[in-house]
Design an enzyme around this catalytic site. Structure first.
Site, PDB file in Angstrom:
ATOM      1  NE  ARG A 136      -1.277   2.661   2.787  1.00  0.00           N
ATOM      2  CZ  ARG A 136      -0.876   3.825   3.266  1.00  0.00           C
ATOM      3  NH1 ARG A 136      -0.860   4.898   2.478  1.00  0.00           N
ATOM      4  NH2 ARG A 136      -0.440   3.939   4.514  1.00  0.00           N
ATOM      5  CB  CYS A 149       5.415  11.208   1.094  1.00  0.00           C
ATOM      6  SG  CYS A 149       3.957  12.154   1.581  1.00  0.00           S
ATOM      7  CG  ASN A 171       7.598   3.498   3.595  1.00  0.00           C
ATOM      8  OD1 ASN A 171       7.165   4.339   4.358  1.00  0.00           O
ATOM      9  ND2 ASN A 171       6.945   3.123   2.501  1.00  0.00           N
TER      10      ASN A 171
END
Length: 300
Positions: A13, A238, A247
């Site tokens: 996700r 992001c 991440n």
């Protein structure tokens, strides 16, 4: 007794939604099937949002419905509004996530409302989730720095985190969204939050823009945090934070935890296979230091 650290895999996700290469539903499903072979206990499947805004997350509810269910693996879906929650409910999802930020500017850019207004939006979701015995996880972005406001007061972070918990979130993930934090600042953020809430209810979510994610996770472990989000092959970034890279990779996080003697339940070989598979499918270089060292050792 060996301490257990829970890893929440957010690659399918939070990772894929920011990758440029579009994947088919079958590709996304294969990634999750690969991750299920690793021993991971928590996997974020996708996001129930309009494909107009996040095309990479289209049909996440359908994807959830197609996955084989394993009692040892907790799947979750991000549901930013009631429509998304209803989609998750319709496919039998038992854990959803909501998100806000510790920065007013970021919240406006990200979900077009103030922090307080975001809580108002969550109220109906949390009420419905309780009625249907569905767990709700909370996300808080910009817990150290904001790309628009700069440094965020740790007390503000604590206030937002505590409110999410009081509203009914069983766990709150604190996102170091733009990857600018250093351990000394992360320590202050945790100190503020831990003065209001026990460590067992909070998770760390670190980005690696400046190569500080592992150092910040080490500091978090020193503060007693035992839950961390990570992304296979360092997927993600992001869209509302210019320059923010992916991440922290699950591979690098696992190397740190194994080296420090923590238990995770994750099988290294299976994780490396999943890492190779998705990197090849996306035709991208894997930013994980451990994954690259592992491959070199195998090829030597």
């Amino acid at each position: 007794m060996t301490e257990f650290v829970k890893i929440v895999e957010v690659g399918p996700r939070d990772g894929l939604q920011n990758e440029k290469t579009p994947l088919t539903l079958q590709d996304r499903k294969q990634l999750i099937l690969d991750l299920m072979q690793t021993g991971l206990k928590a996997i974020e499947v996708g996001s129930c949002v309009s494909p107009k805004w996040v095309p990479q997350m289209a049909s996440s509810d359908e994807l959830y419905a197609e996955l084989p269910k394993d009692p040892n693996v907790q799947f979750s879906l991000l549901t930013p509004n009631m429509k998304g929650f209803e989609s998750a409910l319709a496919v039998g999802c038992k854990e959803v996530a909501v998100f806000t930020a510790a920065s007013e500017s970021f919240t406006q850019k990200n979900i077009n409302c103030s922090i307080n207004e975001s809580f108002e939006k969550f109220a109906d979701i949390l009420k419905a989730a309780k009625e249907h015995d569905i767990k709700v996880r909370g996300y808080v972005s910009c817990v150290v720095d904001c790309p628009y406001e700069g440094a965020i007061d740790p007390k503000q972070v604590s206030k937002v985190v505590t409110r999410l918990f009081d509203m009914g979130c069983y766990e709150v993930s604190l996102g170091e969204t733009i990857g600018t934090a250093t351990p000394n600042r992360v320590k202050k953020m945790w100190e503020a939050c831990l003065s209001e809430l026990d460590a067992q209810f909070m998770a760390g979510h670190f980005h690696n823009t400046y190569g500080m994610a592992i150092a910040n996770i080490y500091q978090s472990l020193e503060q007693g945090i035992r839950i961390f989000d990570s992304s296979i092959a360092g997927l993600g970034g992001c869209p509302y934070a210019k320059g923010a890279s992916g991440n922290v990779s699950t591979e690098d996080l696992l190397y740190l935890l194994n080296g420090m003697g923590f238990e995770t339940g994750i099988h290294v070989e299976a994780l490396m296979q999943a890492s190779q598979n998705i990197s090849q499918r996306l035709d991208r270089k894997n930013p994980s230091n451990y994954a690259n060292a592992y491959l070199q050792t195998r090829c030597a």
